[in-house]
Design a protein around this motif. Structure first.
Motif, PDB file in Angstrom:
ATOM      1  N   THR A   1      48.964  39.803  49.564  1.00 25.03           N
ATOM      2  CA  THR A   1      49.322  41.047  50.233  1.00 25.03           C
ATOM      3  C   THR A   1      48.938  41.039  51.701  1.00 25.03           C
ATOM      4  O   THR A   1      49.479  41.804  52.483  1.00 25.03           O
ATOM      5  CB  THR A   1      48.649  42.263  49.558  1.00 25.03           C
ATOM      6  OG1 THR A   1      47.234  42.064  49.546  1.00 25.03           O
ATOM      7  CG2 THR A   1      49.164  42.448  48.144  1.00 25.03           C
TER       8      THR A   1
ATOM      9  N   GLY B   1      48.509  36.051  41.209  1.00 25.22           N
ATOM     10  CA  GLY B   1      48.664  37.265  41.977  1.00 25.22           C
ATOM     11  C   GLY B   1      49.610  37.082  43.141  1.00 25.22           C
ATOM     12  O   GLY B   1      50.162  36.001  43.357  1.00 25.22           O
TER      13      GLY B   1
ATOM     14  N   GLY C   1      47.539  47.848  42.254  1.00 25.30           N
ATOM     15  CA  GLY C   1      46.491  48.481  43.037  1.00 25.30           C
ATOM     16  C   GLY C   1      45.155  47.761  43.032  1.00 25.30           C
ATOM     17  O   GLY C   1      44.198  48.218  43.625  1.00 25.30           O
TER      18      GLY C   1
ATOM     19  N   GLU D   1      44.146  38.229  50.977  1.00 22.55           N
ATOM     20  CA  GLU D   1      43.998  39.322  50.012  1.00 22.55           C
ATOM     21  C   GLU D   1      45.110  39.152  48.984  1.00 22.55           C
ATOM     22  O   GLU D   1      46.276  39.012  49.345  1.00 22.55           O
ATOM     23  CB  GLU D   1      44.136  40.665  50.733  1.00 22.55           C
ATOM     24  CG  GLU D   1      43.859  41.853  49.860  1.00 22.55           C
ATOM     25  CD  GLU D   1      43.912  43.148  50.662  1.00 22.55           C
ATOM     26  OE1 GLU D   1      45.027  43.679  50.847  1.00 22.55           O
ATOM     27  OE2 GLU D   1      42.842  43.596  51.102  1.00 22.55           O
TER      28      GLU D   1
ATOM     29  N   LYS E   1      43.245  44.699  44.363  1.00 17.14           N
ATOM     30  CA  LYS E   1      43.326  43.625  45.347  1.00 17.14           C
ATOM     31  C   LYS E   1      41.970  42.955  45.487  1.00 17.14           C
ATOM     32  O   LYS E   1      40.943  43.620  45.505  1.00 17.14           O
ATOM     33  CB  LYS E   1      43.764  44.189  46.699  1.00 17.14           C
ATOM     34  CG  LYS E   1      45.153  44.785  46.654  1.00 17.14           C
ATOM     35  CD  LYS E   1      45.553  45.390  47.972  1.00 17.14           C
ATOM     36  CE  LYS E   1      46.917  46.025  47.864  1.00 17.14           C
ATOM     37  NZ  LYS E   1      47.305  46.687  49.107  1.00 17.14           N
TER      38      LYS E   1
ATOM     39  N   GLU F   1      46.833  40.633  45.348  1.00 16.08           N
ATOM     40  CA  GLU F   1      46.927  41.728  44.375  1.00 16.08           C
ATOM     41  C   GLU F   1      47.115  41.098  42.999  1.00 16.08           C
ATOM     42  O   GLU F   1      48.097  40.392  42.757  1.00 16.08           O
ATOM     43  CB  GLU F   1      48.106  42.644  44.707  1.00 16.08           C
ATOM     44  CG  GLU F   1      48.186  43.837  43.784  1.00 16.08           C
ATOM     45  CD  GLU F   1      49.237  44.849  44.200  1.00 16.08           C
ATOM     46  OE1 GLU F   1      49.105  46.014  43.822  1.00 16.08           O
ATOM     47  OE2 GLU F   1      50.186  44.470  44.905  1.00 16.08           O
TER      48      GLU F   1
END
Length: 69
Positions: A30, A27, A45, A39, A47, A41
């Motif tokens: 973010t 990922g 959308g 965090e 997360k 992602e």
């Protein structure tokens, strides 16, 4: 030596880095929440909050923002 390298990698995490967790999830970072969490992602959308220590690999680093010192 490997522990020092891992710690340095974790401390250098920033928004936009592509990472792989110990569980094999890929990922994009973010948000760096605090000393313990980031965090990530994992899909459009979607997360999730991940403990920094479980980041096993940084696939690609982002360049520092212009003007950041």
């Amino acid at each position: 030596k490997k522990m020092k390298e891992h710690k340095a990698m974790i401390e250098a995490l920033r928004r936009g880095d592509l990472v792989v967790t110990a569980g094999g999830i890929r990922g994009k970072v973010t948000k760096v929440m605090d000393d313990a969490d980031v965090e990530v992602e994992i899909a459009g959308g979607v997360k999730v909050r991940v403990v920094k220590g479980t980041i096993s690999h940084v696939v690609s680093k982002t360049e520092p923002a212009s003007g950041a010192n």
